[in-house]
Scaffold this motif. Structure first.
Motif, PDB file in Angstrom:
ATOM      1  N   LYS A  33      -6.913   6.058  -0.345  1.00  0.00           N
ATOM      2  CA  LYS A  33      -6.245   4.752  -0.420  1.00  0.00           C
ATOM      3  C   LYS A  33      -7.203   3.581  -0.205  1.00  0.00           C
ATOM      4  CE  LYS A  33      -1.990   2.512   1.068  1.00  0.00           C
ATOM      5  NZ  LYS A  33      -0.833   2.562   1.923  1.00  0.00           N
ATOM      6  N   PHE A  34      -8.171   3.738   0.697  1.00  0.00           N
ATOM      7  CA  PHE A  34      -9.125   2.668   1.007  1.00  0.00           C
ATOM      8  C   PHE A  34     -10.545   3.238   1.003  1.00  0.00           C
ATOM      9  CE2 PHE A  34      -5.160   1.472   3.194  1.00  0.00           C
ATOM     10  CZ  PHE A  34      -4.933   0.228   2.618  1.00  0.00           C
ATOM     11  N   PRO A  35     -11.059   3.614  -0.167  1.00  0.00           N
ATOM     12  CA  PRO A  35     -12.391   4.229  -0.217  1.00  0.00           C
ATOM     13  C   PRO A  35     -13.476   3.285   0.297  1.00  0.00           C
ATOM     14  CG  PRO A  35     -11.598   3.705  -2.431  1.00  0.00           C
ATOM     15  CD  PRO A  35     -10.461   3.450  -1.493  1.00  0.00           C
ATOM     16  N   GLY A  36     -14.345   3.831   1.149  1.00  0.00           N
ATOM     17  CA  GLY A  36     -15.476   3.068   1.665  1.00  0.00           C
ATOM     18  C   GLY A  36     -15.156   2.159   2.833  1.00  0.00           C
ATOM     19  N   ILE A  37     -13.888   2.093   3.242  1.00  0.00           N
ATOM     20  CA  ILE A  37     -13.521   1.199   4.344  1.00  0.00           C
ATOM     21  C   ILE A  37     -13.483   1.987   5.646  1.00  0.00           C
ATOM     22  CG2 ILE A  37     -11.673  -0.228   5.312  1.00  0.00           C
ATOM     23  CD1 ILE A  37     -11.044  -1.153   2.495  1.00  0.00           C
ATOM     24  N   ARG A  38     -14.232   1.467   6.629  1.00  0.00           N
ATOM     25  CA  ARG A  38     -14.264   2.060   7.951  1.00  0.00           C
ATOM     26  C   ARG A  38     -13.620   1.086   8.925  1.00  0.00           C
ATOM     27  NH1 ARG A  38     -17.373   6.319   9.007  1.00  0.00           N
ATOM     28  NH2 ARG A  38     -17.780   5.630  11.139  1.00  0.00           N
ATOM     29  N   GLY A  39     -12.792   1.599   9.807  1.00  0.00           N
ATOM     30  CA  GLY A  39     -12.119   0.710  10.741  1.00  0.00           C
ATOM     31  C   GLY A  39     -11.709   1.414  12.016  1.00  0.00           C
ATOM     32  N   ILE A  40     -10.901   0.710  12.791  1.00  0.00           N
ATOM     33  CA  ILE A  40     -10.376   1.251  14.049  1.00  0.00           C
ATOM     34  C   ILE A  40      -8.873   1.052  14.031  1.00  0.00           C
ATOM     35  CG2 ILE A  40     -10.404   1.082  16.568  1.00  0.00           C
ATOM     36  CD1 ILE A  40     -13.213  -0.170  16.343  1.00  0.00           C
ATOM     37  N   ARG A  41      -8.153   2.088  14.394  1.00  0.00           N
ATOM     38  CA  ARG A  41      -6.698   2.004  14.403  1.00  0.00           C
ATOM     39  C   ARG A  41      -6.241   0.973  15.440  1.00  0.00           C
ATOM     40  NH1 ARG A  41      -2.397   6.987  14.569  1.00  0.00           N
ATOM     41  NH2 ARG A  41      -0.593   5.671  14.191  1.00  0.00           N
ATOM     42  N   ALA A  42      -5.204   0.206  15.099  1.00  0.00           N
ATOM     43  CA  ALA A  42      -4.717  -0.875  15.961  1.00  0.00           C
ATOM     44  C   ALA A  42      -4.383  -0.377  17.364  1.00  0.00           C
ATOM     45  CB  ALA A  42      -3.496  -1.543  15.323  1.00  0.00           C
ATOM     46  N   VAL A  43      -3.742   0.775  17.447  1.00  0.00           N
ATOM     47  CA  VAL A  43      -3.358   1.333  18.747  1.00  0.00           C
ATOM     48  C   VAL A  43      -4.594   1.584  19.604  1.00  0.00           C
ATOM     49  CG1 VAL A  43      -2.252   3.322  19.856  1.00  0.00           C
ATOM     50  CG2 VAL A  43      -1.301   2.401  17.758  1.00  0.00           C
ATOM     51  N   LYS A  44      -5.636   2.134  18.993  1.00  0.00           N
ATOM     52  CA  LYS A  44      -6.876   2.418  19.717  1.00  0.00           C
ATOM     53  C   LYS A  44      -7.557   1.115  20.151  1.00  0.00           C
ATOM     54  CE  LYS A  44     -11.283   4.826  19.434  1.00  0.00           C
ATOM     55  NZ  LYS A  44     -12.255   5.483  18.562  1.00  0.00           N
ATOM     56  N   LEU A  45      -7.543   0.102  19.261  1.00  0.00           N
ATOM     57  CA  LEU A  45      -8.139  -1.195  19.607  1.00  0.00           C
ATOM     58  C   LEU A  45      -7.473  -1.773  20.846  1.00  0.00           C
ATOM     59  CD1 LEU A  45      -8.765  -3.412  16.445  1.00  0.00           C
ATOM     60  CD2 LEU A  45     -10.403  -2.725  18.198  1.00  0.00           C
ATOM     61  N   ARG A  46      -6.144  -1.739  20.862  1.00  0.00           N
ATOM     62  CA  ARG A  46      -5.409  -2.290  22.006  1.00  0.00           C
ATOM     63  C   ARG A  46      -5.746  -1.523  23.286  1.00  0.00           C
ATOM     64  NH1 ARG A  46      -1.042  -2.704  17.847  1.00  0.00           N
ATOM     65  NH2 ARG A  46      -0.979  -4.909  17.324  1.00  0.00           N
ATOM     66  N   GLN A  47      -5.859  -0.217  23.163  1.00  0.00           N
ATOM     67  CA  GLN A  47      -6.205   0.618  24.327  1.00  0.00           C
ATOM     68  C   GLN A  47      -7.613   0.280  24.821  1.00  0.00           C
ATOM     69  OE1 GLN A  47      -6.276   4.807  23.453  1.00  0.00           O
ATOM     70  NE2 GLN A  47      -7.106   5.339  25.450  1.00  0.00           N
ATOM     71  N   MET A  48      -8.564   0.151  23.890  1.00  0.00           N
ATOM     72  CA  MET A  48      -9.950  -0.159  24.260  1.00  0.00           C
ATOM     73  C   MET A  48     -10.029  -1.517  24.961  1.00  0.00           C
ATOM     74  SD  MET A  48     -11.639   1.207  20.675  1.00  0.00           S
ATOM     75  CE  MET A  48     -13.296   0.598  20.880  1.00  0.00           C
ATOM     76  N   LEU A  49      -9.265  -2.491  24.461  1.00  0.00           N
ATOM     77  CA  LEU A  49      -9.256  -3.819  25.074  1.00  0.00           C
ATOM     78  C   LEU A  49      -8.616  -3.781  26.456  1.00  0.00           C
ATOM     79  CD1 LEU A  49      -8.391  -5.801  21.861  1.00  0.00           C
ATOM     80  CD2 LEU A  49     -10.469  -6.103  23.223  1.00  0.00           C
ATOM     81  N   GLY A  50      -7.579  -2.980  26.600  1.00  0.00           N
ATOM     82  CA  GLY A  50      -6.948  -2.804  27.908  1.00  0.00           C
ATOM     83  C   GLY A  50      -7.917  -2.213  28.910  1.00  0.00           C
ATOM     84  N   GLU A  51      -8.736  -1.274  28.449  1.00  0.00           N
ATOM     85  CA  GLU A  51      -9.726  -0.650  29.323  1.00  0.00           C
ATOM     86  C   GLU A  51     -10.803  -1.636  29.768  1.00  0.00           C
ATOM     87  OE1 GLU A  51     -11.043   2.709  26.995  1.00  0.00           O
ATOM     88  OE2 GLU A  51      -9.199   3.828  27.389  1.00  0.00           O
ATOM     89  N   LEU A  52     -10.978  -2.718  28.992  1.00  0.00           N
ATOM     90  CA  LEU A  52     -11.931  -3.763  29.396  1.00  0.00           C
ATOM     91  C   LEU A  52     -11.308  -4.734  30.398  1.00  0.00           C
ATOM     92  CD1 LEU A  52     -13.796  -4.757  26.108  1.00  0.00           C
ATOM     93  CD2 LEU A  52     -14.640  -3.369  27.993  1.00  0.00           C
ATOM     94  N   GLY A  53     -10.001  -4.561  30.650  1.00  0.00           N
ATOM     95  CA  GLY A  53      -9.349  -5.389  31.659  1.00  0.00           C
ATOM     96  C   GLY A  53      -8.518  -6.544  31.126  1.00  0.00           C
TER      97      GLY A  53
END
Length: 192
Positions: A33-53
């Protein structure tokens, strides 16, 4: 209070951009569906930001608003509840291209990447660009409403249900527009 949230939202956007440019943090979104596109899933982004406080309330609004505020941050939706964010270097400008570390802002700029892509089909019609801007503006207004609603708690079930449904519909609309624009670019690459 609003300035603090805006400042935190700016830091969150900078952190998101840093992660989205990091090969080790991103993953292939979808080869079909999105060839060549690399990203981060929204749920994971929110979790990573939460871990930063960062506070959950600020993270939710800042992540949702990020694509409408910084157009280098794009969304790709595999399903309505499976949204990835990715970095589009073709929309970068020299003054905005400054990588940010988790702990401090660096002052090293990176070169501008220019795009040779020219739109065709309805994406080339000025009304489509206006529709995208209007949709992004509505998305920002929803985020502002959600942040303001935090101050009005407790909210009635009617209010919460409305906010949930409306925000979901606006998100779907934004994803539909962004996916169409992305697919149009990919389709044009296939036919050139």
């Amino acid at each position: 209070m609003a300035n603090t949230k805006n400042s935190q939202a700016a830091k969150i956007r900078q952190q998101i951009i840093t992660w989205l440019q990091d090969e080790h943090e991103t993953e292939a979104v979808s080869a079909e569906k999105f060839p060549g596109i690399r990203g981060i899933r929204a749920v994971k982004l929110r979790q990573m930001l939460g871990e930063l406080g960062f506070a959950t309330t600020v993270v939710m609004g800042a992540v949702s608003a990020a694509p409408s505020i910084d157009h280098r941050i794009k969304k790709a939706a595999l399903k309505p509840r499976e949204v990835y964010y990715y970095f589009d270097a073709s929309t970068a400008t020299p003054e905005k291209m400054q990588p940010v570390s988790t702990t401090s802002i660096t002052t090293t700029g990176t070169p501008t990447v220019t795009s040779t892509f020219t739109s065709t089909g309805i994406t080339a019609i000025p009304a489509f660009a206006v529709l995208q801007q209007t949709s992004q503006s509505l998305n920002q207004q929803i985020d502002d409403l959600l942040i303001a609603a935090q101050q009005q708690r407790p909210l009635r079930d009617l209010d919460i249900n409305f906010l949930t449904e409306f925000a979901t519909q606006v998100t779907k609309q934004n994803e539909l527009l962004q996916n169409f624009a992305t697919q149009s670019k990919i389709d044009q690459l296939r036919h050139n």
